[in-house]
Design a protein around this motif. Structure first.
Motif, short mmCIF file in Angstrom:
data_model
loop_
_atom_site.label_atom_id
_atom_site.label_comp_id
_atom_site.label_asym_id
_atom_site.label_seq_id
_atom_site.Cartn_x
_atom_site.Cartn_y
_atom_site.Cartn_z
N GLU A 88 40.71 70.31 -52.29
CA GLU A 88 41.46 70.69 -53.48
C GLU A 88 42.01 72.09 -53.26
OE1 GLU A 88 42.25 68.80 -55.92
OE2 GLU A 88 40.95 67.09 -55.49
N ALA A 89 43.24 72.32 -53.70
CA ALA A 89 43.89 73.60 -53.47
C ALA A 89 44.67 74.03 -54.69
CB ALA A 89 44.81 73.52 -52.25
N ARG A 90 44.79 75.33 -54.83
CA ARG A 90 45.57 75.88 -55.95
C ARG A 90 46.22 77.18 -55.48
NH1 ARG A 90 43.96 75.73 -62.21
NH2 ARG A 90 43.96 73.55 -61.57
N PRO A 91 47.53 77.36 -55.68
CA PRO A 91 48.18 78.60 -55.26
C PRO A 91 47.81 79.76 -56.17
CG PRO A 91 49.74 77.20 -56.41
CD PRO A 91 48.47 76.40 -56.27
N VAL A 92 47.84 80.96 -55.60
CA VAL A 92 47.66 82.18 -56.38
C VAL A 92 48.80 83.14 -56.04
CG1 VAL A 92 45.17 82.05 -56.72
CG2 VAL A 92 46.06 83.04 -54.61
N GLY A 93 49.13 83.98 -56.98
CA GLY A 93 50.31 84.81 -56.82
C GLY A 93 50.05 86.15 -56.15
N LEU A 94 51.13 86.72 -55.65
CA LEU A 94 51.14 88.07 -55.11
C LEU A 94 52.20 88.86 -55.86
CD1 LEU A 94 51.01 87.44 -51.24
CD2 LEU A 94 49.29 88.67 -52.55
N ALA A 95 51.85 90.04 -56.35
CA ALA A 95 52.82 90.90 -57.01
C ALA A 95 53.29 91.96 -56.02
CB ALA A 95 52.20 91.56 -58.23
N HIS A 149 55.94 95.12 -55.11
CA HIS A 149 56.86 96.10 -55.67
C HIS A 149 56.80 97.39 -54.86
CE1 HIS A 149 59.24 98.35 -58.53
NE2 HIS A 149 58.28 99.25 -58.67
N GLU A 150 57.88 97.69 -54.15
CA GLU A 150 58.04 98.95 -53.42
C GLU A 150 56.83 99.27 -52.55
OE1 GLU A 150 59.08 101.94 -56.25
OE2 GLU A 150 61.08 101.13 -56.60
N GLY A 151 56.42 98.31 -51.76
CA GLY A 151 55.30 98.53 -50.84
C GLY A 151 53.94 98.20 -51.40
N PHE A 152 53.82 98.05 -52.73
CA PHE A 152 52.57 97.65 -53.35
C PHE A 152 52.47 96.12 -53.29
CE2 PHE A 152 51.36 101.37 -56.30
CZ PHE A 152 51.99 102.29 -55.48
N VAL A 153 51.34 95.62 -52.88
CA VAL A 153 51.09 94.17 -52.89
C VAL A 153 49.73 93.97 -53.56
CG1 VAL A 153 50.91 92.05 -51.56
CG2 VAL A 153 52.37 93.91 -50.72
N GLU A 154 49.74 93.38 -54.75
CA GLU A 154 48.52 93.27 -55.55
C GLU A 154 48.28 91.83 -55.99
OE1 GLU A 154 48.20 97.77 -57.38
OE2 GLU A 154 48.96 96.17 -58.71
N GLN A 155 47.01 91.57 -56.36
CA GLN A 155 46.64 90.25 -56.86
C GLN A 155 45.80 90.40 -58.13
OE1 GLN A 155 45.28 88.21 -52.95
NE2 GLN A 155 46.46 86.68 -54.06
N ASP A 156 45.98 89.42 -59.01
CA ASP A 156 45.22 89.36 -60.26
C ASP A 156 43.86 88.72 -59.95
OD1 ASP A 156 44.08 88.45 -62.70
OD2 ASP A 156 46.06 88.42 -63.65
N MET A 157 42.78 89.48 -60.07
CA MET A 157 41.46 88.96 -59.72
C MET A 157 41.04 87.81 -60.62
SD MET A 157 38.98 92.07 -58.65
CE MET A 157 39.69 93.69 -58.45
N GLU A 158 41.38 87.87 -61.88
CA GLU A 158 41.00 86.78 -62.78
C GLU A 158 41.73 85.49 -62.40
OE1 GLU A 158 38.61 86.61 -64.71
OE2 GLU A 158 38.07 88.68 -65.14
N GLU A 159 42.99 85.61 -61.99
CA GLU A 159 43.72 84.43 -61.53
C GLU A 159 43.05 83.84 -60.29
OE1 GLU A 159 48.07 83.02 -59.76
OE2 GLU A 159 47.67 85.15 -60.10
N VAL A 160 42.64 84.71 -59.36
CA VAL A 160 42.00 84.25 -58.14
C VAL A 160 40.67 83.56 -58.46
CG1 VAL A 160 40.92 84.99 -55.97
CG2 VAL A 160 43.14 85.94 -56.66
N PRO A 194 37.11 92.63 -62.75
CA PRO A 194 38.08 93.59 -62.23
C PRO A 194 38.19 94.86 -63.05
CG PRO A 194 39.19 91.74 -63.29
CD PRO A 194 37.74 91.38 -63.21
N VAL A 195 38.33 95.96 -62.35
CA VAL A 195 38.64 97.25 -62.95
C VAL A 195 40.15 97.46 -62.98
CG1 VAL A 195 38.45 99.74 -62.58
CG2 VAL A 195 36.43 98.29 -62.36
N ARG A 196 40.82 96.94 -61.99
CA ARG A 196 42.28 97.00 -61.88
C ARG A 196 42.70 95.83 -60.99
NH1 ARG A 196 44.99 98.59 -57.79
NH2 ARG A 196 46.45 99.97 -58.89
N ALA A 197 43.99 95.64 -60.81
CA ALA A 197 44.46 94.60 -59.90
C ALA A 197 43.98 94.90 -58.48
CB ALA A 197 45.98 94.52 -59.93
N ALA A 198 43.71 93.87 -57.71
CA ALA A 198 43.28 94.05 -56.33
C ALA A 198 44.45 94.49 -55.47
CB ALA A 198 42.70 92.74 -55.78
N ALA A 199 44.21 95.46 -54.60
CA ALA A 199 45.20 95.85 -53.61
C ALA A 199 45.02 94.97 -52.38
CB ALA A 199 45.04 97.32 -53.24
N SER A 200 46.04 94.22 -52.02
CA SER A 200 45.96 93.25 -50.93
C SER A 200 45.94 93.92 -49.56
CB SER A 200 47.16 92.30 -51.00
OG SER A 200 47.31 91.54 -49.83
#
Length: 475
Positions: A27-34, A36-47, A87-93
């Motif tokens: 079973e698989a589910r995609p998760v997003g990457l945000a 912006h200008e060199g920042f690549v972050e992920q929503d921990m709750e989504e993950v 999470p304290v903040r979005a994860a830095a990828s």
């Protein structure tokens, strides 16, 4: 059923296996990457929500009791959590490039090389050291609020088990703070990166990997689960790469070359890292390049070609792609293996009005193959080579890759990281599984002598173009 959980960068998967290693369901589910200008972050709750969802779907689909579960996932980055793993903040990828100026500074003042000579870790912008230092300078309140700075799977393990504190394992701790000889954090490295006052954020290293029982989210309550290793060494286990000299090439979003070793050579050009494993004295010399299938994805998107058309197009143009050449360094944070150049960018040359989409696609696949050969040579490959990852779904690309590398490929298909996670969990719990059966290759792809000779010359030309591109990146 034995369950392997692989928390990837863009996809979260849960795979079920029987005792003989046969894949029962995935079973698989995609998760997003945000981005912006060199920042690549992920929503921990989504993950985390995706992890719970795929586990619920898997256990509903396969009506078998869960014997045990193994957890793996993307490495590096910084996942700041509170005492409950939230999470304290979005994860830095690991793909994040915000700390490139710090890395430039450390490259110039010798800090980068000192870290490598002590730990075997060649830092890159998306690894924990530079990211923590950047956050300390630019977002100290997040660090103040956090109880631990962990990797992706560590957050998931704490949430699934309700553990009172975060822990990590020797593989995730390897970059960049772990002393590979003592298997403990090197406080001198923490000091060099200006993080002594943040030392308490480094999660305790569980050696061997941590075990616990689940609380009931995703998996039945009381299910035995093990945390780690992260995805690169998990794939090595899942592909049967445990003998010194044997290697693995993961043709995924990240192009990762791994070679099993009992040595520790901290000389030469600083690049890649040594990944410690659960077996003291056994390591993986890793050269994880920043971009693998992501480079081909970009070219396919730009040319409007579908993935299922790749094999046909590769057959339409000869080796050498009518003179089109690609240096496949597409990552916004540059390259990290088998060299570190934060400002290196991809180059496309030899294109004319007569060039076709097939030429661009073959040239990209060839360029990725040359980069893989460079990484494997730097990692010290002397034995057999296994290959896994999404790229293995293209038979034509695997034939091309065997020719470019000039060696047979043991293609291991399926959820290789999840397999490795289960094998690691089984070893930790003392459950006897037939590892050779679990890691048997799907097919062996042999190179063709004439094409291999052609690509040996092409590889030499690739290295020459790369030297020129690296010089431009530094200017």
């Amino acid at each position: 059923m034995y369950v392997g959980i692989d928390v990837g960068t863009s996809m979260v998967k849960a795979a079920g296996f029987d005792a003989g290693g046969r894949e029962l369901a995935v079973e698989a589910r995609p998760v997003g990457l945000a981005l912006h200008e060199g920042f690549v972050e992920q929503d921990m709750e989504e993950v985390y929500g995706a992890v719970v969802a795929v586990l619920e779907e898997l256990t509903a689909r396969v009506a078998e009791p869960v014997e045990l579960a193994g957890l793996t996932g993307q490495g590096d980055g910084v996942w700041l959590v509170d005492g409950q793993g939230r999470p304290v903040r979005a994860a830095a990828s690991w793909m994040d490039g915000r700390a490139h100026e710090l890395l430039d500074q450390w490259l110039a003042d010798g800090t980068f090389e000192t870290v490598f000579r002590r730990t075997g870790s060649a830092m890159f912008p998306g690894c924990p050291g530079p990211l923590l230092a950047w956050l300390d300078r630019n977002d100290p309140k997040s660090l103040d609020a956090a109880r631990a700075a962990v990797s992706c799977k560590d957050m998931v393990f704490q949430r699934l088990t309700g553990a009172s504190r975060a822990v990590t394992d020797v593989s995730d701790a390897s970059m960049p703070f772990l002393d590979p000889k003592t298997r403990l954090y090197d406080n001198r490295i923490v000091e060099l990166l200006g993080l002594t006052h943040r030392r308490g954020l480094l999660a305790p290293v569980s050696d061997p990997v941590a075990t616990a029982r689940t609380q009931g989210e995703g998996l039945p309550p009381g299910t035995r689960i093990a945390n780690g290793p992260y995805d690169l060494p998990a794939c090595a286990l899942g592909a049967g790469v445990t003998t010194a000299g044997d290697g693995l090439l993961i043709v995924g979003t990240c192009l990762a070359a791994l070679v099993a070793t009992t040595g520790l050579d901290l000389t030469g050009e600083p690049a890649g890292l040594y990944i410690s494993t659960d077996r003291p004295g056994h390591r993986l010399r890793a050269m994880p390049a920043m971009v693998g299938t992501a480079a081909l994805d970009w070219v396919l998107s730009t040319t409007g070609v579908r993935h299922d058309e790749v094999d046909d197009l590769l057959a339409r143009t000869p080796p050498g792609a009518h003179g089109v050449r690609v240096l496949p360094y597409f990552a916004p944070s540059g390259e990290r293996a088998p060299f570190v150049e934060p400002h290196l960018r991809a180059e496309l040359t030899g294109v004319s009005l007569e060039s076709t989409p097939a030429d661009l696609i073959r040239a990209t696949c060839e360029g990725i193959g040359y980069a893989a050969r460079h990484c494997l040579e730097a990692a010290g490959l002397t034995g057999s080579l296994a290959v896994c990852g999404g790229g293995t779904r293209s038979p034509a690309w695997m034939r091309l890759l065997a020719d470019v590398l000039g060696r047979p490929l043991r293609v291991v298909e399926g959820e290789v990281g999840a397999r490795g996670a289960v094998l690691a969990a089984a070893e930790r719990y003392g459950v006897a599984l037939d590892a050779p059966a679990w890691t048997r290759p799907t097919v062996i792809v042999e190179p063709e002598a004439g094409r291999a000779a052609f690509y040996t010359k092409g590889y030499e030309e690739h290295l020459a173009r790369l030297d020129e591109a690296r010089a431009r990146a530094r200017s």
